[in-house]
Design a protein around this motif. Structure first.
Motif, mmCIF file in Angstrom:
data_model
loop_
_atom_site.group_PDB
_atom_site.id
_atom_site.type_symbol
_atom_site.label_atom_id
_atom_site.label_comp_id
_atom_site.label_asym_id
_atom_site.label_seq_id
_atom_site.Cartn_x
_atom_site.Cartn_y
_atom_site.Cartn_z
ATOM 1 N N ASP A 2 -32.953 -96.737 -24.006
ATOM 2 C CA ASP A 2 -33.210 -98.229 -23.493
ATOM 3 C C ASP A 2 -34.468 -98.174 -23.044
ATOM 4 N N SER A 3 -34.787 -97.436 -22.057
ATOM 5 C CA SER A 3 -36.383 -97.418 -21.595
ATOM 6 C C SER A 3 -37.376 -97.188 -22.754
ATOM 7 N N ALA A 4 -37.063 -96.475 -23.710
ATOM 8 C CA ALA A 4 -38.118 -96.362 -24.899
ATOM 9 C C ALA A 4 -38.094 -97.467 -25.633
ATOM 10 N N LEU A 5 -36.751 -98.074 -25.759
ATOM 11 C CA LEU A 5 -36.754 -99.405 -26.673
ATOM 12 C C LEU A 5 -37.687 -100.336 -26.081
ATOM 13 N N ASN A 51 -44.956 -99.010 -26.665
ATOM 14 C CA ASN A 51 -45.045 -98.564 -28.213
ATOM 15 C C ASN A 51 -43.857 -98.998 -29.209
ATOM 16 N N ALA A 52 -42.897 -99.510 -28.585
ATOM 17 C CA ALA A 52 -41.639 -100.057 -29.380
ATOM 18 C C ALA A 52 -41.892 -101.352 -30.068
ATOM 19 N N ALA A 53 -43.171 -101.946 -30.014
ATOM 20 C CA ALA A 53 -43.073 -103.347 -30.497
ATOM 21 C C ALA A 53 -42.966 -103.348 -31.927
ATOM 22 N N ALA A 54 -43.311 -102.308 -32.811
ATOM 23 C CA ALA A 54 -43.057 -102.015 -34.040
ATOM 24 C C ALA A 54 -41.649 -102.000 -34.616
ATOM 25 N N LEU A 103 -29.566 -88.244 -30.753
ATOM 26 C CA LEU A 103 -30.196 -89.071 -29.570
ATOM 27 C C LEU A 103 -29.413 -88.810 -28.499
ATOM 28 N N ALA A 104 -28.365 -87.912 -28.588
ATOM 29 C CA ALA A 104 -27.448 -87.541 -27.362
ATOM 30 C C ALA A 104 -28.325 -86.888 -26.235
ATOM 31 N N ASP A 105 -29.324 -86.274 -26.708
ATOM 32 C CA ASP A 105 -30.305 -85.702 -25.462
ATOM 33 C C ASP A 105 -31.388 -86.363 -25.429
ATOM 34 N N ALA A 106 -31.237 -87.879 -25.219
ATOM 35 C CA ALA A 106 -32.598 -88.543 -25.254
ATOM 36 C C ALA A 106 -33.581 -88.530 -24.128
ATOM 37 N N ARG A 107 -32.939 -87.909 -22.968
ATOM 38 C CA ARG A 107 -33.569 -87.745 -21.689
ATOM 39 C C ARG A 107 -34.774 -86.607 -21.990
ATOM 40 N N PRO A 115 -41.652 -91.025 -26.800
ATOM 41 C CA PRO A 115 -42.250 -90.863 -27.835
ATOM 42 C C PRO A 115 -41.507 -90.168 -29.351
ATOM 43 N N ALA A 116 -40.611 -89.312 -28.918
ATOM 44 C CA ALA A 116 -39.795 -88.374 -29.864
ATOM 45 C C ALA A 116 -38.732 -89.559 -30.345
ATOM 46 N N ILE A 117 -38.170 -90.248 -29.500
ATOM 47 C CA ILE A 117 -36.994 -91.351 -29.807
ATOM 48 C C ILE A 117 -37.897 -92.384 -30.657
ATOM 49 N N LEU A 118 -38.745 -92.862 -30.289
ATOM 50 C CA LEU A 118 -39.444 -93.905 -31.096
ATOM 51 C C LEU A 118 -39.885 -93.451 -32.490
ATOM 52 N N SER A 119 -40.202 -92.064 -32.644
ATOM 53 C CA SER A 119 -40.650 -91.519 -33.845
ATOM 54 C C SER A 119 -39.147 -91.246 -34.754
ATOM 55 N N LEU A 120 -38.129 -91.007 -34.373
ATOM 56 C CA LEU A 120 -37.088 -90.847 -35.034
ATOM 57 C C LEU A 120 -36.625 -92.244 -35.475
ATOM 58 N N LEU A 121 -36.361 -93.301 -34.938
ATOM 59 C CA LEU A 121 -36.045 -94.605 -35.102
ATOM 60 C C LEU A 121 -37.455 -95.223 -36.174
ATOM 61 N N SER A 122 -38.673 -95.110 -35.969
ATOM 62 C CA SER A 122 -39.563 -95.534 -36.610
ATOM 63 C C SER A 122 -39.475 -95.041 -38.011
ATOM 64 N N ARG A 123 -38.781 -93.863 -38.366
ATOM 65 C CA ARG A 123 -38.904 -93.136 -39.806
ATOM 66 C C ARG A 123 -37.765 -93.983 -40.418
ATOM 67 N N ILE A 124 -36.949 -94.305 -39.936
ATOM 68 C CA ILE A 124 -35.766 -95.097 -40.729
ATOM 69 C C ILE A 124 -36.525 -96.223 -41.419
ATOM 70 N N ASP A 125 -36.312 -96.016 -42.732
ATOM 71 C CA ASP A 125 -36.939 -97.087 -43.778
ATOM 72 C C ASP A 125 -35.917 -98.303 -43.965
ATOM 73 N N ALA A 126 -36.474 -99.166 -44.621
ATOM 74 C CA ALA A 126 -35.517 -100.402 -44.823
ATOM 75 C C ALA A 126 -34.100 -100.060 -45.718
ATOM 76 N N ASP A 127 -33.913 -98.956 -46.542
ATOM 77 C CA ASP A 127 -32.619 -98.754 -46.912
ATOM 78 C C ASP A 127 -31.971 -97.439 -46.251
ATOM 79 N N GLY A 128 -32.391 -97.179 -45.144
ATOM 80 C CA GLY A 128 -31.663 -96.133 -44.149
ATOM 81 C C GLY A 128 -32.188 -94.700 -44.465
ATOM 82 N N ALA A 129 -33.041 -94.469 -45.250
ATOM 83 C CA ALA A 129 -33.544 -93.233 -45.345
ATOM 84 C C ALA A 129 -34.188 -92.732 -44.222
ATOM 85 N N VAL A 130 -34.329 -91.532 -43.934
ATOM 86 C CA VAL A 130 -35.224 -91.057 -42.652
ATOM 87 C C VAL A 130 -36.366 -90.428 -43.441
#
Length: 173
Positions: A82-85, A89-92, A146-150, A155-170
């Motif tokens: 939640d903090s990362a969200l 840098n989470a605006a995107a 994401l179970a070890d988000a701490r 940056p790594a959390i946002l990187s993972l989430l930002s790599r998900i494209d519109a069709d769900g592929a990473v």
């Protein structure tokens, strides 16, 4: 030999029980006020199914997907996500997703929603699913990504989430 207790010590079981109830009630009230003030990420009283329905409508009008975040307030990794969200840098992500946080309590709440969106909570929380505005599942964290988000850090959390494209592929880096 005297068996007197020092002044200020509860003298009876009734008084001890009263103090225990008072402390418990005060703790519960404090927890509720912290949650209401935005201190905890998951609204434990929310109607998650309704939040998802509204999010899907909002996503359709904004040409976005819905990011369902399953977690709980007691979970430090969920609070780290939640903090990362909320990081600058989470605006995107907010431009691409309508975000819904779903409280799973002690793995006893909203389990029907986790099942509907194919989120394997047994792999750990937080867990996410990306859903299209049409309700179709596009992506799910199936292996506890994401179970070890701490340990991952923002940056790594946002990187993972930002790599998900519109069709769900990473996308791989």
């Amino acid at each position: 030999m005297s068996h007197d207790k020092p002044p200020g010590v509860c003298q009876s079981d009734g008084m001890r029980k009263f103090v225990l109830h008072l402390v418990t009630a005060a703790s519960a009230a404090l927890l509720c006020s912290v949650c209401a003030a935005g201190g905890l990420p998951y609204d434990e009283q929310a109607n998650a199914a309704e939040q998802i329905r509204v999010a899907e409508q909002t996503a359709a009008s904004g040409h976005k997907n819905v990011l369902l975040v399953f977690g709980a307030n007691w979970c430090p990794d969920c609070r780290a996500l939640d903090s990362a969200l909320h990081d600058k840098n989470a605006a995107a992500l907010q431009d691409r997703f309508v975000i819904v946080k779903i409280d799973v309590g002690n793995f006893d709440k909203n389990l029907d929603l986790a099942k509907r969106y194919q989120v394997p909570l047994r792999k750990g929380i937080p867990a996410v699913a990306v859903v299209g505005a049409d309700g179709a599942v596009r992506y799910v964290t199936k292996e506890g990504e994401l179970a070890d988000a701490r340990q991952m850090g923002g940056p790594a959390i946002l990187s993972l989430l930002s790599r998900i494209d519109a069709d769900g592929a990473v996308a791989r880096h």
